[in-house]
Design a protein around this motif. Structure first.
Motif, mmCIF file in Angstrom:
data_model
loop_
_atom_site.group_PDB
_atom_site.id
_atom_site.type_symbol
_atom_site.label_atom_id
_atom_site.label_comp_id
_atom_site.label_asym_id
_atom_site.label_seq_id
_atom_site.Cartn_x
_atom_site.Cartn_y
_atom_site.Cartn_z
ATOM 1 N N TYR A 125 0.856 -1.174 0.000
ATOM 2 C CA TYR A 125 0.000 0.000 0.000
ATOM 3 C C TYR A 125 0.899 1.233 0.000
ATOM 4 O O TYR A 125 1.938 1.253 0.666
ATOM 5 C CB TYR A 125 -0.912 0.026 1.226
ATOM 6 C CG TYR A 125 -1.989 -1.022 1.167
ATOM 7 C CD1 TYR A 125 -3.112 -0.830 0.350
ATOM 8 C CD2 TYR A 125 -1.892 -2.197 1.903
ATOM 9 C CE1 TYR A 125 -4.098 -1.799 0.276
ATOM 10 C CE2 TYR A 125 -2.879 -3.165 1.831
ATOM 11 C CZ TYR A 125 -3.977 -2.960 1.014
ATOM 12 O OH TYR A 125 -4.954 -3.909 0.929
ATOM 13 N N VAL A 126 0.468 2.261 -0.729
ATOM 14 C CA VAL A 126 1.199 3.525 -0.798
ATOM 15 C C VAL A 126 0.289 4.610 -0.259
ATOM 16 O O VAL A 126 -0.868 4.728 -0.687
ATOM 17 C CB VAL A 126 1.612 3.860 -2.248
ATOM 18 C CG1 VAL A 126 2.389 5.166 -2.298
ATOM 19 C CG2 VAL A 126 2.416 2.721 -2.868
ATOM 20 N N ILE A 127 0.824 5.389 0.693
ATOM 21 C CA ILE A 127 0.081 6.522 1.241
ATOM 22 C C ILE A 127 0.900 7.791 1.000
ATOM 23 O O ILE A 127 2.091 7.720 0.718
ATOM 24 C CB ILE A 127 -0.222 6.345 2.749
ATOM 25 C CG1 ILE A 127 1.081 6.317 3.570
ATOM 26 C CG2 ILE A 127 -1.052 5.091 2.993
ATOM 27 C CD1 ILE A 127 0.875 6.406 5.071
ATOM 28 N N VAL A 128 0.252 8.934 1.115
ATOM 29 C CA VAL A 128 0.938 10.219 1.040
ATOM 30 C C VAL A 128 0.726 10.906 2.384
ATOM 31 O O VAL A 128 -0.398 10.953 2.889
ATOM 32 C CB VAL A 128 0.385 11.091 -0.107
ATOM 33 C CG1 VAL A 128 1.017 12.468 -0.085
ATOM 34 C CG2 VAL A 128 0.625 10.414 -1.441
ATOM 35 N N THR A 129 1.816 11.406 2.956
ATOM 36 C CA THR A 129 1.714 12.050 4.266
ATOM 37 C C THR A 129 2.733 13.175 4.379
ATOM 38 O O THR A 129 3.792 13.113 3.757
ATOM 39 C CB THR A 129 1.915 11.013 5.409
ATOM 40 O OG1 THR A 129 1.590 11.612 6.656
ATOM 41 C CG2 THR A 129 3.330 10.477 5.436
ATOM 42 N N PRO A 130 2.424 14.206 5.163
ATOM 43 C CA PRO A 130 3.410 15.268 5.392
ATOM 44 C C PRO A 130 4.568 14.753 6.245
ATOM 45 O O PRO A 130 4.388 13.897 7.109
ATOM 46 C CB PRO A 130 2.640 16.346 6.154
ATOM 47 C CG PRO A 130 1.203 15.969 6.070
ATOM 48 C CD PRO A 130 1.139 14.512 5.781
ATOM 49 N N VAL A 131 5.744 15.300 5.993
ATOM 50 C CA VAL A 131 6.937 14.978 6.770
ATOM 51 C C VAL A 131 7.603 16.290 7.174
ATOM 52 O O VAL A 131 7.507 17.285 6.457
ATOM 53 C CB VAL A 131 7.912 14.073 5.977
ATOM 54 C CG1 VAL A 131 8.476 14.781 4.773
ATOM 55 C CG2 VAL A 131 9.045 13.579 6.841
ATOM 56 N N VAL A 132 8.231 16.275 8.342
ATOM 57 C CA VAL A 132 8.995 17.428 8.806
ATOM 58 C C VAL A 132 10.417 16.943 9.065
ATOM 59 O O VAL A 132 10.632 16.012 9.853
ATOM 60 C CB VAL A 132 8.403 18.029 10.098
ATOM 61 C CG1 VAL A 132 9.250 19.207 10.567
ATOM 62 C CG2 VAL A 132 6.959 18.450 9.883
ATOM 63 N N LEU A 133 11.362 17.588 8.389
ATOM 64 C CA LEU A 133 12.776 17.287 8.563
ATOM 65 C C LEU A 133 13.507 18.613 8.705
ATOM 66 O O LEU A 133 13.555 19.396 7.755
ATOM 67 C CB LEU A 133 13.322 16.491 7.373
ATOM 68 C CG LEU A 133 14.823 16.189 7.368
ATOM 69 C CD1 LEU A 133 15.258 15.494 8.638
ATOM 70 C CD2 LEU A 133 15.174 15.337 6.162
ATOM 71 N N GLY A 134 13.997 18.880 9.898
ATOM 72 C CA GLY A 134 14.601 20.187 10.173
ATOM 73 C C GLY A 134 13.524 21.252 10.044
ATOM 74 O O GLY A 134 12.457 21.160 10.637
ATOM 75 N N GLU A 135 13.772 22.251 9.211
ATOM 76 C CA GLU A 135 12.809 23.330 8.969
ATOM 77 C C GLU A 135 11.951 23.071 7.736
ATOM 78 O O GLU A 135 11.110 23.888 7.386
ATOM 79 C CB GLU A 135 13.545 24.666 8.806
ATOM 80 C CG GLU A 135 14.342 25.080 10.033
ATOM 81 C CD GLU A 135 13.456 25.348 11.237
ATOM 82 O OE1 GLU A 135 12.387 25.972 11.067
ATOM 83 O OE2 GLU A 135 13.830 24.933 12.351
ATOM 84 N N LYS A 136 12.170 21.957 7.059
ATOM 85 C CA LYS A 136 11.455 21.648 5.819
ATOM 86 C C LYS A 136 10.180 20.856 6.117
ATOM 87 O O LYS A 136 10.205 19.890 6.876
ATOM 88 C CB LYS A 136 12.341 20.828 4.876
ATOM 89 C CG LYS A 136 13.652 21.494 4.532
ATOM 90 C CD LYS A 136 13.616 22.030 3.167
ATOM 91 C CE LYS A 136 14.988 22.567 2.783
ATOM 92 N NZ LYS A 136 14.961 23.243 1.534
#
Length: 182
Positions: A125-136
């Motif tokens: 299964y493939v999902i799309v989700t927000p990610v936070v890495l540092g300030e990005k």
């Protein structure tokens, strides 16, 4: 009779006259990057806020096309005519809630075969989700799979790295995220 070329001989214990170049520090490297790019290490702490995951250690994997998340008890279900998936994640957060299971739900973007590093194809299964890495802050595609036998619960793949977001330093870790815990 041809003359033999002269070769320099170094006595044992003697130092070579050639100086080794100084190693450039991270600060020198970071200042040479454009403002749009950030230097990341081969492993980083990141968060997946929409899934309720505050911290998870991810391996930056330029060999993996899509990012992958270790998920347990994956169960598809219908929600208002759309396919969704429920699953559990037990992230290594390095904190007091280390390995506490997080119940997650997300709409399914796709269901596709993915070839693992061992060469075996697996439907995921493939999902799309927000990610936070540092300030990005940005969205990524994640495949859900059993990574219990792997060293990292998450792989951060090429599609998450592209678009000039990041450059990877292969011998450094946690460049955008403070190292807290192991």
């Amino acid at each position: 009779m041809a003359k033999k070329p002269k070769t320099a001989r170094i006595k044992s214990g003697a130092k070579s006259a050639a100086k080794k170049p100084k190693r450039r520090g991270i600060k020198a490297e970071v200042t040479s990057l454009s403002e749009k790019q950030a230097l990341i290490g081969w492993r980083e702490w990141l968060s997946l806020p929409a899934l309720g995951i505050e911290r998870i250690k991810a391996k930056t994997d330029t060999g993996a096309r899509t990012s992958a998340l270790h998920a347990m008890n994956i169960a598809p279900f219908d929600s208002g005519g759309a396919l969704w998936v429920a699953f559990e994640v037990a992230p290594h957060s390095g904190g007091a809630r280390d390995r506490a299971r997080v119940q997650c739900r997300a709409p399914v973007r796709d269901h596709r075969p993915v070839k693992s590093s061992s060469g075996h194809a697996q439907d995921r299964y493939v999902i799309v989700t927000p990610v936070v890495l540092g300030e990005k802050h940005f969205e990524i595609e994640l495949t859900l799979t059993n990574r219990a036998e792997m060293g990292f619960e998450m792989l951060f793949g090429r599609t998450a790295l592209r678009a000039g977001r990041f450059l990877v330093h292969p011998s450094r870790s946690f460049l955008l995220s403070p190292r807290q815990g192991r």
